[in-house]
Motif scaffolding. Structure first.
Motif, PDB file in Angstrom:
ATOM      1  N   LEU A  24      14.860   8.811 -26.046  1.00 49.68           N
ATOM      2  CA  LEU A  24      15.872   7.747 -25.980  1.00 49.68           C
ATOM      3  C   LEU A  24      15.208   6.416 -25.614  1.00 49.68           C
ATOM      4  O   LEU A  24      15.493   5.373 -26.214  1.00 49.68           O
ATOM      5  CB  LEU A  24      16.962   8.118 -24.961  1.00 49.68           C
ATOM      6  N   VAL A  71      19.816   1.336 -16.698  1.00 47.29           N
ATOM      7  CA  VAL A  71      21.279   1.471 -16.794  1.00 47.29           C
ATOM      8  C   VAL A  71      21.648   2.235 -18.064  1.00 47.29           C
ATOM      9  O   VAL A  71      22.466   3.161 -18.048  1.00 47.29           O
ATOM     10  CB  VAL A  71      21.956   0.077 -16.808  1.00 47.29           C
ATOM     11  N   MET A  72      21.010   1.870 -19.162  1.00 46.22           N
ATOM     12  CA  MET A  72      21.371   2.478 -20.441  1.00 46.22           C
ATOM     13  C   MET A  72      21.087   3.966 -20.484  1.00 46.22           C
ATOM     14  O   MET A  72      21.821   4.733 -21.077  1.00 46.22           O
ATOM     15  CB  MET A  72      20.614   1.776 -21.583  1.00 46.22           C
ATOM     16  N   THR A  73      19.965   4.368 -19.854  1.00 45.42           N
ATOM     17  CA  THR A  73      19.528   5.759 -19.988  1.00 45.42           C
ATOM     18  C   THR A  73      19.924   6.634 -18.804  1.00 45.42           C
ATOM     19  O   THR A  73      19.689   7.838 -18.830  1.00 45.42           O
ATOM     20  CB  THR A  73      17.994   5.818 -20.116  1.00 45.42           C
ATOM     21  N   GLU A  74      20.504   6.028 -17.770  1.00 49.24           N
ATOM     22  CA  GLU A  74      20.885   6.754 -16.548  1.00 49.24           C
ATOM     23  C   GLU A  74      19.653   7.351 -15.857  1.00 49.24           C
ATOM     24  O   GLU A  74      19.723   8.441 -15.283  1.00 49.24           O
ATOM     25  CB  GLU A  74      21.915   7.849 -16.864  1.00 49.24           C
ATOM     26  N   ARG A  80      36.926  -6.221 -39.134  1.00 49.75           N
ATOM     27  CA  ARG A  80      37.940  -5.314 -38.600  1.00 49.75           C
ATOM     28  C   ARG A  80      39.110  -6.132 -38.084  1.00 49.75           C
ATOM     29  O   ARG A  80      38.946  -7.293 -37.726  1.00 49.75           O
ATOM     30  CB  ARG A  80      37.363  -4.495 -37.435  1.00 49.75           C
ATOM     31  N   ASP A 134      32.704   0.808 -34.679  1.00 55.02           N
ATOM     32  CA  ASP A 134      32.199  -0.371 -35.391  1.00 55.02           C
ATOM     33  C   ASP A 134      31.184   0.026 -36.451  1.00 55.02           C
ATOM     34  O   ASP A 134      30.785  -0.791 -37.265  1.00 55.02           O
ATOM     35  CB  ASP A 134      31.553  -1.349 -34.408  1.00 55.02           C
ATOM     36  N   THR A 190      25.082   8.892 -29.100  1.00 56.65           N
ATOM     37  CA  THR A 190      24.066   8.398 -28.158  1.00 56.65           C
ATOM     38  C   THR A 190      24.245   6.896 -27.940  1.00 56.65           C
ATOM     39  O   THR A 190      24.161   6.405 -26.807  1.00 56.65           O
ATOM     40  CB  THR A 190      22.644   8.675 -28.710  1.00 56.65           C
ATOM     41  N   GLU A 191      24.493   6.173 -29.026  1.00 61.95           N
ATOM     42  CA  GLU A 191      24.662   4.723 -28.911  1.00 61.95           C
ATOM     43  C   GLU A 191      25.909   4.382 -28.092  1.00 61.95           C
ATOM     44  O   GLU A 191      25.870   3.493 -27.233  1.00 61.95           O
ATOM     45  CB  GLU A 191      24.747   4.097 -30.309  1.00 61.95           C
ATOM     46  N   ARG A 232      27.155   6.118 -25.735  1.00 64.66           N
ATOM     47  CA  ARG A 232      26.841   6.428 -24.332  1.00 64.66           C
ATOM     48  C   ARG A 232      26.018   5.310 -23.697  1.00 64.66           C
ATOM     49  O   ARG A 232      26.262   4.911 -22.554  1.00 64.66           O
ATOM     50  CB  ARG A 232      26.103   7.766 -24.262  1.00 64.66           C
ATOM     51  N   VAL A 233      25.035   4.809 -24.439  1.00 65.66           N
ATOM     52  CA  VAL A 233      24.209   3.701 -23.944  1.00 65.66           C
ATOM     53  C   VAL A 233      25.097   2.484 -23.672  1.00 65.66           C
ATOM     54  O   VAL A 233      24.996   1.834 -22.627  1.00 65.66           O
ATOM     55  CB  VAL A 233      23.104   3.363 -24.976  1.00 65.66           C
ATOM     56  N   ARG A 278      28.335   2.446 -23.107  1.00 61.65           N
ATOM     57  CA  ARG A 278      29.209   2.734 -21.968  1.00 61.65           C
ATOM     58  C   ARG A 278      28.485   2.441 -20.667  1.00 61.65           C
ATOM     59  O   ARG A 278      29.022   1.766 -19.778  1.00 61.65           O
ATOM     60  CB  ARG A 278      29.626   4.218 -21.989  1.00 61.65           C
ATOM     61  N   ASN A 279      27.249   2.937 -20.560  1.00 60.89           N
ATOM     62  CA  ASN A 279      26.489   2.744 -19.320  1.00 60.89           C
ATOM     63  C   ASN A 279      26.313   1.260 -19.011  1.00 60.89           C
ATOM     64  O   ASN A 279      26.532   0.823 -17.879  1.00 60.89           O
ATOM     65  CB  ASN A 279      25.123   3.412 -19.435  1.00 60.89           C
ATOM     66  N   LEU A 280      25.920   0.497 -20.038  1.00 63.10           N
ATOM     67  CA  LEU A 280      25.710  -0.939 -19.834  1.00 63.10           C
ATOM     68  C   LEU A 280      27.008  -1.637 -19.449  1.00 63.10           C
ATOM     69  O   LEU A 280      27.068  -2.423 -18.505  1.00 63.10           O
ATOM     70  CB  LEU A 280      25.221  -1.570 -21.146  1.00 63.10           C
ATOM     71  N   HIS A 337      28.653  -0.653 -16.053  1.00 63.95           N
ATOM     72  CA  HIS A 337      27.807  -1.231 -15.009  1.00 63.95           C
ATOM     73  C   HIS A 337      28.142  -2.723 -14.845  1.00 63.95           C
ATOM     74  O   HIS A 337      28.325  -3.222 -13.731  1.00 63.95           O
ATOM     75  CB  HIS A 337      26.340  -1.047 -15.398  1.00 63.95           C
ATOM     76  N   ALA A 351      33.235  -0.013 -28.659  1.00 61.43           N
ATOM     77  CA  ALA A 351      32.795   0.269 -30.033  1.00 61.43           C
ATOM     78  C   ALA A 351      32.467  -1.045 -30.724  1.00 61.43           C
ATOM     79  O   ALA A 351      32.974  -1.350 -31.798  1.00 61.43           O
ATOM     80  CB  ALA A 351      33.879   1.032 -30.784  1.00 61.43           C
ATOM     81  N   VAL A 352      31.651  -1.840 -30.050  1.00 64.17           N
ATOM     82  CA  VAL A 352      31.121  -3.080 -30.642  1.00 64.17           C
ATOM     83  C   VAL A 352      29.631  -3.139 -30.293  1.00 64.17           C
ATOM     84  O   VAL A 352      29.184  -2.435 -29.393  1.00 64.17           O
ATOM     85  CB  VAL A 352      31.817  -4.359 -30.103  1.00 64.17           C
ATOM     86  N   ARG A 385      25.923  -4.005 -28.904  1.00 63.20           N
ATOM     87  CA  ARG A 385      25.497  -4.328 -27.539  1.00 63.20           C
ATOM     88  C   ARG A 385      25.438  -5.835 -27.325  1.00 63.20           C
ATOM     89  O   ARG A 385      25.737  -6.322 -26.242  1.00 63.20           O
ATOM     90  CB  ARG A 385      24.126  -3.705 -27.273  1.00 63.20           C
ATOM     91  N   LYS A 396      27.586  -7.788 -24.468  1.00 63.66           N
ATOM     92  CA  LYS A 396      26.949  -8.638 -23.463  1.00 63.66           C
ATOM     93  C   LYS A 396      27.632 -10.004 -23.430  1.00 63.66           C
ATOM     94  O   LYS A 396      27.935 -10.537 -22.358  1.00 63.66           O
ATOM     95  CB  LYS A 396      25.471  -8.794 -23.821  1.00 63.66           C
TER      96      LYS A 396
END
Lengths: 163, 387
Positions: free
Chosen positions: A7, A25-28, A158, B39, B291-292, B294-295, B297-299, B302, B365-366, B368, B372
């Motif tokens: 990752l 942050v992204m990867t925990e 969209r 997206d 995976t994307e 999840r990344v 979400r974390n950002l 936070h 669902a946009v 990164r 930001k």
């Protein structure tokens, strides 16, 4: 190498300027561990270097890019490796691969203009020992580079809200 | 002239954010976190399958139940991924999205006066579908302190002699809440004791970030009283293709199939062919998208917490659900002013029921980059209004 390493590599390949804190942050993964994982990947030469994907056409410096294919006689005891090493030392050669099929090597070469590329091939590559045949393909337009689409756009607008 | 509008059509509410929608359309440079769809575009190999089917002239109706090969693939897929056992020929119908599956499931089981227990916060369609079928939606609140999972005591408080159906949607839109196996076991006895049927919309199942998705029908004693709904829109970024499915024990499935054959006939054939390709060849692309998410979400979560909008970490779907209580603004005020002043579109929680008030639904669902920029704008808005 585990899933977390993969990752980190994917995220760095996408944007090598991302900070360690952001990666954390992204990867925990705690920042300290991210840092040591990256160092390990650098030491193992999995990460070779950090570079930018540039649309040279847009940069407008007028450089010409060409794919050169070579038929090569391999060398006893060394196979293709020594000749590949010699070719790869030319700064004009941006990438070099050993491939299956009609030709043995595929090179990506740049020059200021078509004449320069042609001269480089005829004066430096073709006369080398063990090169049997060359084929030069000038690149006319780049549509996708390193996984990045360089033309057009993906998807459509969209609607601003949906449930 | 008489008023021709039916009482049931009058009884359902208009869209809660029409005003925002119209306003956003007049503005430039809006970053929308208000959209409930991926997206990403549909993976290209899946598109190719749809395009090829059109080129081949496959443009006709399919059987009412849906293409045999898609149902066969799905039956296998559900078994392997969720431990769900449904027969492709008797216990499955392919529908035009989960929206249709939800409608026919509700109409297959609800009689006038029946109560349907609907967890809240919840996607906006459930209660209106119950109303249109003549039933009475009864909200069952889920709370932030429980990470918006359904708790047995909340269910007990609302269940009555008229209760017939319990509608679940986990991973949840809008909260991202997930029900683990123990959570589902905890409500199973109530479901069985009160002889309820479960309608479970699992369209976000593939977007489960911690552990694997647990389908309610895999809990002992629930399979025979569960209608499972799922689809391709969220997992494979296929919202516009309109393909979903309904799985249930034969008698329930037959009842839903009867309605489906009269009102929809079948789901679009090119969509069904593309969906089959998604299950067979879309796994790698799907995993990349998950995976994307999840990344992101974390950002995003936070950042929301950092700028003073408290937000639990959602375990599924692609929504963050921060609280705006500390800002002194209501969710509607916050969302409206944020759109007008900073051009960021979010959905006020109240739209998803009373239990969701004082919250915002922000879809991550946009890209990164946009996320930001959205955070920067929200932060600026907060410093102007909530200092």
């Amino acid at each position: 190498m585990d899933e977390k390493d993969l990752l980190i590599l994917q995220l760095l390949e996408e944007n090598s300027r991302v900070s360690v804190d952001e990666l954390s942050v992204m990867t925990e993964i705690p920042a300290r561990d991210v840092k040591s994982r990256i160092t390990d990947l650098e030491d193992a030469q999995v990460i070779r270097k950090y570079s930018a994907v540039i649309d040279w056409e847009r940069a407008g410096n007028g450089e010409v890019w060409a794919i050169i294919e070579l038929k090569v006689n391999p060398e006893r005891d060394f196979g293709y490796d020594r000749i590949a090493e010699r070719i790869s030392k030319f700064k004009q050669v941006r990438s070099l691969r050993l491939i299956t099929g009609t030709y043995d090597f595929q090179l990506l070469v740049t020059g200021k203009n078509m004449q320069e590329v042609a001269r480089f091939v005829s004066e430096h590559i073709a006369p080398m020992d063990r090169i049997r045949e060359t084929a030069t393909h000038i690149i006319m337009k780049n549509y996708k580079e390193n996984g990045n689409t360089l033309c057009g756009h993906e998807g459509t607008e969209r609607i601003p809200y949906s449930f | 002239m008489r008023n021709f509008i039916s009482k049931s059509a009058e009884a359902i509410p208009p869209s809660g954010i029409r005003k925002f929608f119209d306003l956003a359309l007049t503005m430039d440079d809006v970053i929308s976190l208000g959209v409930g769809e991926p997206d990403f575009t549909t993976p290209w190999n899946v598109c190719e399958a749809g395009i090829y089917s059109i080129e081949q002239g496959t443009t006709s109706y399919t059987s009412n139940r849906g293409l045999q090969q898609l149902r066969d693939s799905l039956s296998e897929y559900l078994k392997i991924h969720y431990g769900l056992h449904y027969d492709a020929d008797r216990e499955m119908v392919i529908t035009s999205g989960v929206s249709e599956a939800l409608d026919i499931a509700i109409r297959a089981v609800i009689d006038p006066g029946d109560e349907a227990l609907v967890t809240e916060p919840i996607y906006v369609s459930y209660a209106p579908c119950v109303t249109l079928a003549g039933g009475i939606p009864v909200p069952v609140p889920c709370h932030e302190k429980d990470q918006f999972r359904l708790m047995p005591d909340a269910l007990m408080e609302k269940v009555s002699k008229s209760s017939k159906v319990l509608i679940l949607n986990f991973p949840n839109n809008p909260t991202g809440a997930v029900m683990k196996r123990d959570d589902l076991k905890a409500i199973r006895d109530i479901v069985i004791d009160h002889d309820l049927l479960v309608i479970s919309d699992e369209v976000y199942a593939e977007l489960t970030y911690e552990g694997s998705h647990v389908a309610p029908a895999t809990i002992d004693g629930l399979w025979e009283r569960t209608i499972t709904l799922n689809g391709f829109s969220k997992a494979y970024a296929m919202t516009g293709w309109r393909v979903g499915y309904l799985c249930a024990p034969e008698s329930l499935c037959d009842a839903a199939l009867k309605i489906h054959q009269y009102v929809m006939l079948c789901a679009p054939v090119m969509g069904q062919i593309a969906a089959n390709s998604a299950i067979r060849n879309g796994e790698a692309e799907k995993d990349k998208m998950v995976t994307e998410y999840r990344v992101r979400r974390n950002l995003f979560v936070h950042d929301l917490n950092r700028i003073g909008l408290p937000c639990h970490v959602p375990e599924g779907a692609f929504y963050a659900f921060p609280s705006v209580k500390s800002t002194g603004l209501s969710d509607f005020e916050f969302a409206e002013q944020l759109l007008k002043e900073e051009r960021v579109a979010v959905v006020p929680g109240s739209v998803f029921g009373d239990a969701a008030k004082d919250h915002l639904r922000c879809a991550y669902a946009v890209s990164r980059k946009d996320l930001k920029e959205a955070v920067n704008r929200i932060e600026r808005f907060m410093s102007d209004h909530c200092a």
